[in-house]
Enzyme design. Structure first.
Site, PDB file in Angstrom:
ATOM      1  N   ARG A  54       0.850  -1.203   0.000  1.00  0.00           N
ATOM      2  CA  ARG A  54       0.000   0.000   0.000  1.00  0.00           C
ATOM      3  C   ARG A  54       0.880   1.246   0.000  1.00  0.00           C
ATOM      4  O   ARG A  54       0.584   2.234  -0.669  1.00  0.00           O
ATOM      5  CB  ARG A  54      -0.940   0.014   1.218  1.00  0.00           C
ATOM      6  CG  ARG A  54      -1.599   1.370   1.447  1.00  0.00           C
ATOM      7  CD  ARG A  54      -2.795   1.368   2.407  1.00  0.00           C
ATOM      8  NE  ARG A  54      -2.676   0.439   3.505  1.00  0.00           N
ATOM      9  CZ  ARG A  54      -1.908   0.624   4.592  1.00  0.00           C
ATOM     10  NH1 ARG A  54      -1.188   1.713   4.726  1.00  0.00           N
ATOM     11  NH2 ARG A  54      -1.869  -0.290   5.542  1.00  0.00           N
ATOM     12  N   TYR A 115     -18.218  17.269 -13.516  1.00  0.00           N
ATOM     13  CA  TYR A 115     -18.575  15.857 -13.637  1.00  0.00           C
ATOM     14  C   TYR A 115     -19.588  15.525 -12.532  1.00  0.00           C
ATOM     15  O   TYR A 115     -19.391  15.904 -11.368  1.00  0.00           O
ATOM     16  CB  TYR A 115     -17.304  15.019 -13.490  1.00  0.00           C
ATOM     17  CG  TYR A 115     -17.547  13.540 -13.474  1.00  0.00           C
ATOM     18  CD1 TYR A 115     -17.923  12.871 -14.637  1.00  0.00           C
ATOM     19  CD2 TYR A 115     -17.427  12.802 -12.307  1.00  0.00           C
ATOM     20  CE1 TYR A 115     -18.164  11.512 -14.625  1.00  0.00           C
ATOM     21  CE2 TYR A 115     -17.656  11.441 -12.281  1.00  0.00           C
ATOM     22  CZ  TYR A 115     -18.027  10.799 -13.441  1.00  0.00           C
ATOM     23  OH  TYR A 115     -18.264   9.454 -13.428  1.00  0.00           O
ATOM     24  N   ASP A 190      -9.153  19.441 -12.709  1.00  0.00           N
ATOM     25  CA  ASP A 190      -9.481  18.119 -13.241  1.00  0.00           C
ATOM     26  C   ASP A 190      -9.178  18.180 -14.741  1.00  0.00           C
ATOM     27  O   ASP A 190      -9.883  18.828 -15.506  1.00  0.00           O
ATOM     28  CB  ASP A 190     -10.963  17.825 -12.965  1.00  0.00           C
ATOM     29  CG  ASP A 190     -11.406  16.462 -13.504  1.00  0.00           C
ATOM     30  OD1 ASP A 190     -10.758  15.952 -14.441  1.00  0.00           O
ATOM     31  OD2 ASP A 190     -12.416  15.932 -13.002  1.00  0.00           O
ATOM     32  N   LYS A 215     -10.334   7.317 -18.323  1.00  0.00           N
ATOM     33  CA  LYS A 215     -10.703   7.920 -19.603  1.00  0.00           C
ATOM     34  C   LYS A 215      -9.504   7.928 -20.555  1.00  0.00           C
ATOM     35  O   LYS A 215      -8.984   6.879 -20.876  1.00  0.00           O
ATOM     36  CB  LYS A 215     -11.277   9.324 -19.369  1.00  0.00           C
ATOM     37  CG  LYS A 215     -12.232   9.406 -18.162  1.00  0.00           C
ATOM     38  CD  LYS A 215     -13.514   8.607 -18.345  1.00  0.00           C
ATOM     39  CE  LYS A 215     -14.328   8.461 -17.058  1.00  0.00           C
ATOM     40  NZ  LYS A 215     -14.626   9.689 -16.345  1.00  0.00           N
TER      41      LYS A 215
HETATM   42  C1  LIG Z   1     -15.010   9.994 -14.972  1.00  0.00           C
HETATM   43  C2  LIG Z   1     -14.641  11.303 -14.434  1.00  0.00           C
HETATM   44  C3  LIG Z   1     -14.337  11.465 -13.073  1.00  0.00           C
HETATM   45  C4  LIG Z   1     -14.446  10.335 -12.071  1.00  0.00           C
HETATM   46  O1  LIG Z   1     -13.522   9.326 -12.287  1.00  0.00           O
HETATM   47  P1  LIG Z   1     -13.774   7.771 -12.014  1.00  0.00           P
HETATM   48  O2  LIG Z   1     -12.555   7.137 -12.532  1.00  0.00           O
HETATM   49  O3  LIG Z   1     -15.026   7.374 -12.729  1.00  0.00           O
HETATM   50  O4  LIG Z   1     -13.941   7.612 -10.523  1.00  0.00           O
HETATM   51  C5  LIG Z   1     -13.956  12.728 -12.649  1.00  0.00           C
HETATM   52  N1  LIG Z   1     -13.877  13.775 -13.509  1.00  0.00           N
HETATM   53  C6  LIG Z   1     -14.171  13.649 -14.811  1.00  0.00           C
HETATM   54  C7  LIG Z   1     -14.066  14.833 -15.700  1.00  0.00           C
HETATM   55  C8  LIG Z   1     -14.559  12.421 -15.320  1.00  0.00           C
HETATM   56  O5  LIG Z   1     -14.868  12.311 -16.615  1.00  0.00           O
END
Ligand SMILES: *Cc1c(COP(=O)(O)O)cnc(C)c1O
Length: 415
Positions: A54, A115, A190, A215
């Site tokens: 971890r 999001y 983000d 993504k």
């Molecule tokens: C998918 C997404 C998240 C969350 O991420 P996960 O991997 O699904 O937990 C946060 N911000 C954006 C812009 C996203 O597209």
């Protein structure tokens, strides 16, 4: 070869090599998937820098150094074993860990167009469990940012381009204004939609970058993961403590797959963007489409900012159809290459309905405020042949316009 060698390399070279080096025992070029949960010690406290998985995992460290180099943290491996990069079990796990940088009851400012899952975590979990006071504001607007900030604000959370409206926030402007009002506040971007290929927020004055690596970074729709990268040594030390203390780390197999995915990040992003531009232009000329939102189109109100702040316009397109939910539903039921699915950023094209799918967790009022209507459709353009994608959309839009046929009847007709 020391990873430092790649600090000055261009990003298309970094995606292949950064953070990795041949295995010291075997010379293996690809980092081994280190699954051991624990490491043998010679004598109590005498070890090779690895105690428990971890806290220390070599496969995860390799991915963490990769994202650190892609986002240009400038933090050395001597200071931090992963140079200011951190990997988590999901994007939301990485966001949760970021929020732990703040004490209970802190004030934060967040972009209004977020999001859905981020908004849910802020408003429905941390407002209650951590007492966070969150001001949502349209941070594309300097006056609204000024009005939302206080000298005590501890964090500013920005997404750009936003999801699903593809609005852009001016990162340099936000950094200047926010730090001017609250010196201590941590600026987080983000960067999931742009990826480090097209946008590097640390270079624009931000302190911390977050990715849902589910993504574009992984890019193959087969891993859920989250990444953070910081250029601030103090935040880096705090995150190193918090990542281990909270424990929502990425597993070694997921770290390996993500490293593998990132090797093609540059060529994938170039193709996503090239096809998205072609498809956005085509959609804009289509009679069944009311409006197309894509930062690369001259019709996008912030195209100048997109050109200044980003090295490419990305692979996401949002459209509004003419008509109602019925038209949208028929289109979504009648595309065949585009998969009707949540998520984005994979090699395969995806299409979805934000109001019913990804943004269902927002209240109807918030959706209305953000323009997430029943005719809004979001496309994640994959790396298939763009003309095949256009043909698929063409017949989906034709089906949408056949008002008298139920979706079932159309399905039977086609067969
Ligand atoms: C998918 C997404 C998240 C969350 O991420 P996960 O991997 O699904 O937990 C946060 N911000 C954006 C812009 C996203 O597209």
């Amino acid at each position: 070869m020391p990873h430092e060698h790649y600090i000055s390399a261009r990003i298309a070279t970094k995606v292949i090599h950064a953070g990795q080096r041949p295995d010291p025992v075997t010379g293996a070029v690809m980092p081994p998937i280190s699954v051991s949960s624990t490491y043998a010690q010679e004598s109590p406290g005498v070890h090779k820098g690895f105690e428990y998985s971890r806290s220390h995992n070599p496969t995860r460290f390799a991915l963490e150094r990769m994202v650190a180099h892609l986002e240009n943290t400038g933090i050395s491996e001597e200071y931090d074993p992963s140079c200011g990069g951190f990997a988590f079990s999901s994007g939301l796990a990485s966001i949760s860990t970021c929020l732990e940088l703040m004490d209970a009851g802190s004030h934060m400012v967040a972009m209004d167009d977020l999001y859905g899952g981020t908004n849910r975590l802020f408003s429905r979990v941390r407002a209650r469990s951590q007492g966070l006071k969150i001001t949502y504001a349209d941070l594309t607007d300097e006056a609204k940012l000024r009005a939302a900030m206080t000298p005590q604000t501890k964090m500013v959370w920005v997404e750009t381009p936003t999801n699903p409206n593809l609005k852009l926030a001016d990162l340099k402007m936000i950094a200047r204004i926010a730090k001017g009002i609250s010196k201590e506040c941590i600026l987080v971007c983000d960067n999931t939609f742009a990826s480090p290929i097209f946008q590097r927020p640390l270079e624009q004055g931000f302190d911390l970058v977050m990715h849902s690596s589910t993504k574009y970074l992984n890019g193959h729709s087969d891993v859920v993961g989250g990444l953070l990268a910081t250029n601030d040594p103090q935040i880096c030390a705090q995150l190193r403590f918090l990542q281990n203390a909270i424990g929502s780390v990425m597993g070694p197999f997921d770290a390996y797959l993500t490293l593998r995915g990132i090797k093609t990040l540059d060529i994938r992003m170039q193709r996503h963007a090239q096809s998205a531009m072609k498809i956005a232009k085509w959609l804009e000329a289509h009679a069944a489409v009311e409006r197309v939102v894509y930062p690369g189109l001259p019709s996008h109100p912030q195209r100048a900012l997109a050109t200044r702040q980003m090295d490419g316009f990305g692979g996401m397109i949002t459209i509004y159809l003419k008509g109602s939910l019925d038209e949208a539903r028929r289109m979504l039921e009648n595309v065949h290459i585009f998969a009707l699915a949540e998520s984005l950023g994979g090699v395969e094209s995806l299409i979805e309905h934000p109001a019913i799918m990804t943004h269902a967790s927002l209240s109807p009022d918030t959706r209305r405020l953000l323009g997430i209507s029943d005719t809004m459709i979001r496309l994640s353009i994959g790396i298939e042949d763009a003309d095949d994608l256009i043909a698929d959309l063409e017949q989906g839009l034709a089906a949408a316009q056949k008002k008298n046929l139920t979706a079932e009847a159309q399905r039977t007709q086609r067969v």
